[in-house]
Scaffold this motif. Structure first.
Motif, mmCIF file in Angstrom:
data_model
loop_
_atom_site.group_PDB
_atom_site.id
_atom_site.type_symbol
_atom_site.label_atom_id
_atom_site.label_comp_id
_atom_site.label_asym_id
_atom_site.label_seq_id
_atom_site.Cartn_x
_atom_site.Cartn_y
_atom_site.Cartn_z
ATOM 1 N N LYS A 31 1.781 1.435 3.069
ATOM 2 C CA LYS A 31 1.002 2.670 2.933
ATOM 3 C C LYS A 31 1.937 3.870 2.949
ATOM 4 C CE LYS A 31 -2.932 2.865 5.044
ATOM 5 N NZ LYS A 31 -4.005 3.037 6.036
ATOM 6 N N GLY A 35 -1.604 7.751 1.982
ATOM 7 C CA GLY A 35 -2.539 6.681 2.275
ATOM 8 C C GLY A 35 -2.670 5.649 1.166
ATOM 9 N N ASP A 36 -1.827 5.759 0.124
ATOM 10 C CA ASP A 36 -1.872 4.819 -0.998
ATOM 11 C C ASP A 36 -0.989 3.608 -0.718
ATOM 12 O OD1 ASP A 36 -3.500 6.549 -2.506
ATOM 13 O OD2 ASP A 36 -1.744 7.624 -3.262
ATOM 14 N N ILE A 37 -1.408 2.470 -1.233
ATOM 15 C CA ILE A 37 -0.603 1.244 -1.147
ATOM 16 C C ILE A 37 -0.372 0.771 -2.578
ATOM 17 C CG2 ILE A 37 -0.510 -1.146 -0.368
ATOM 18 C CD1 ILE A 37 -2.380 -0.317 1.943
#
Length: 43
Positions: A31, A35-37
């Motif tokens: 992450k 907050g992106d994966i």
């Protein structure tokens, strides 16, 4: 403040005479600060 460093290998296809280059770098399955994966294969 603590900094972490990592060694990495990459293929540079367009490096200017002064050593400047542009590119993208990211880690997979971690992450990020937004907050992106990112999953492998998305680039």
């Amino acid at each position: 403040m603590t900094f972490k460093t990592k060694d990495l290998f990459f293929k540079a296809e367009a490096v200017q005479e002064d050593g400047f280059f542009c590119g993208y770098c990211n880690t997979f399955n971690v992450k990020d600060s937004y907050g992106d994966i990112v999953k492998k294969g998305h680039f």
